[in-house]
Design a protein around this motif. Structure first.
Motif, PDB file in Angstrom:
ATOM      1  N   SER A   1       0.876  -1.064   0.058  1.00 14.88           N
ATOM      2  CA  SER A   1      -0.091   0.077   0.032  1.00 14.88           C
ATOM      3  C   SER A   1       0.868   1.326   0.029  1.00 14.88           C
ATOM      4  CB  SER A   1      -0.954   0.230   1.197  1.00 14.88           C
ATOM      5  OG  SER A   1      -1.757  -0.997   1.130  1.00 14.88           O
ATOM      6  N   LEU A   2       2.127   1.148   0.631  1.00 18.91           N
ATOM      7  CA  LEU A   2       2.970   2.288   0.452  1.00 18.91           C
ATOM      8  C   LEU A   2       3.990   2.383  -0.510  1.00 18.91           C
ATOM      9  CD1 LEU A   2       3.308   2.433   4.433  1.00 18.91           C
ATOM     10  CD2 LEU A   2       1.527   3.679   3.211  1.00 18.91           C
ATOM     11  N   ASP A   3       4.089   1.459  -1.276  1.00 18.08           N
ATOM     12  CA  ASP A   3       5.006   1.304  -2.446  1.00 18.08           C
ATOM     13  C   ASP A   3       5.182   2.544  -3.323  1.00 18.08           C
ATOM     14  OD1 ASP A   3       5.579  -1.142  -1.363  1.00 18.08           O
ATOM     15  OD2 ASP A   3       4.940  -2.347  -3.086  1.00 18.08           O
TER      16      ASP A   3
ATOM     17  N   GLN B   1       3.555  14.937  -3.654  1.00 17.86           N
ATOM     18  CA  GLN B   1       3.740  14.734  -4.961  1.00 17.86           C
ATOM     19  C   GLN B   1       3.096  13.460  -5.057  1.00 17.86           C
ATOM     20  OE1 GLN B   1       7.197  15.244  -7.370  1.00 17.86           O
ATOM     21  NE2 GLN B   1       7.208  13.006  -7.519  1.00 17.86           N
ATOM     22  N   LEU B   2       2.966  12.376  -4.269  1.00 19.21           N
ATOM     23  CA  LEU B   2       2.401  11.071  -4.273  1.00 19.21           C
ATOM     24  C   LEU B   2       1.106  10.818  -3.762  1.00 19.21           C
ATOM     25  CD1 LEU B   2       5.818   9.173  -4.342  1.00 19.21           C
ATOM     26  CD2 LEU B   2       4.443   9.658  -6.408  1.00 19.21           C
ATOM     27  N   ARG B   3       0.527  11.756  -3.118  1.00 18.53           N
ATOM     28  CA  ARG B   3      -0.450  11.369  -2.222  1.00 18.53           C
ATOM     29  C   ARG B   3      -1.877  11.064  -2.999  1.00 18.53           C
ATOM     30  NH1 ARG B   3      -2.266  17.761  -0.056  1.00 18.53           N
ATOM     31  NH2 ARG B   3      -2.088  18.846  -1.913  1.00 18.53           N
ATOM     32  N   ASP B   4      -1.829  11.416  -4.495  1.00 21.49           N
ATOM     33  CA  ASP B   4      -3.030  10.697  -5.061  1.00 21.49           C
ATOM     34  C   ASP B   4      -3.005   9.157  -5.260  1.00 21.49           C
ATOM     35  OD1 ASP B   4      -4.150  13.210  -5.253  1.00 21.49           O
ATOM     36  OD2 ASP B   4      -3.489  13.486  -7.347  1.00 21.49           O
ATOM     37  N   ASP B   5      -1.514   8.890  -5.194  1.00 25.64           N
ATOM     38  CA  ASP B   5      -1.394   7.400  -5.177  1.00 25.64           C
ATOM     39  C   ASP B   5      -1.687   6.665  -3.762  1.00 25.64           C
ATOM     40  OD1 ASP B   5      -0.628   7.926  -7.840  1.00 25.64           O
ATOM     41  OD2 ASP B   5       1.588   7.837  -7.246  1.00 25.64           O
ATOM     42  N   LEU B   6      -1.840   7.399  -2.927  1.00 25.37           N
ATOM     43  CA  LEU B   6      -2.118   6.981  -1.489  1.00 25.37           C
ATOM     44  C   LEU B   6      -3.364   7.183  -1.026  1.00 25.37           C
ATOM     45  CD1 LEU B   6       1.648   8.268  -0.109  1.00 25.37           C
ATOM     46  CD2 LEU B   6       0.916   5.986  -0.737  1.00 25.37           C
ATOM     47  N   ARG B   7      -4.254   7.478  -1.982  1.00 23.35           N
ATOM     48  CA  ARG B   7      -5.720   7.759  -1.640  1.00 23.35           C
ATOM     49  C   ARG B   7      -6.266   6.744  -0.751  1.00 23.35           C
ATOM     50  NH1 ARG B   7      -6.839  10.369  -6.907  1.00 23.35           N
ATOM     51  NH2 ARG B   7      -6.929   8.370  -7.406  1.00 23.35           N
ATOM     52  N   GLY B   8      -5.888   5.271  -0.859  1.00 19.41           N
ATOM     53  CA  GLY B   8      -6.547   4.199  -0.162  1.00 19.41           C
ATOM     54  C   GLY B   8      -6.508   4.134   1.347  1.00 19.41           C
ATOM     55  N   LEU B   9      -5.501   4.979   1.578  1.00 18.86           N
ATOM     56  CA  LEU B   9      -5.125   4.975   3.126  1.00 18.86           C
ATOM     57  C   LEU B   9      -6.233   5.473   3.877  1.00 18.86           C
ATOM     58  CD1 LEU B   9      -1.378   5.946   3.042  1.00 18.86           C
ATOM     59  CD2 LEU B   9      -2.257   3.639   3.319  1.00 18.86           C
TER      60      LEU B   9
END
Length: 104
Positions: A40-42, A74-82
């Motif tokens: 999830s954090l990759d 910069q990557l927060r959209d990729d971490l939306r599932g958290l």
């Protein structure tokens, strides 16, 4: 610096011990290992960033506030599932400002 760390560490330990709803240090480590292994954090290439965000999830934080545009923001959209929001200090303040007068 050492005094600040010591004070912060003792405060955190008292918080963990006094809140039965939060995981113990052993339970937190088990959750941390599962979350890091889940991928999830990759999106975060830096292991230090992964651990910080992971700890925020483990201890049920609602927000993770950072100024680090180069990696985390910069990557927060990729971490939306958290189950937390990643915000800038300005975004944090926008959420807190309506309640700030309560502490004055």
């Amino acid at each position: 610096m050492e005094t600040w760390f010591s004070d912060t560490w003792h405060y955190w330990q008292r918080t963990i011990c006094s809140d039965n709803d939060l995981p113990s240090f052993v339970e937190a480590e088990e959750i941390r290992v599962r979350l890091l292994a889940s991928g999830s954090l990759d999106a975060l290439s830096d292991m230090g960033d992964r651990v910080l965000v992971c700890d925020a999830v483990v201890y049920r934080c609602e927000l993770f506030c950072t100024r680090d545009w180069r990696t985390v923001l910069q990557l927060r959209d990729d971490l939306r599932g958290l189950p937390l929001s990643i915000v800038t200090p300005a975004e944090w303040w926008a959420k807190m400002e309506p309640y700030a007068r309560l502490w004055l």
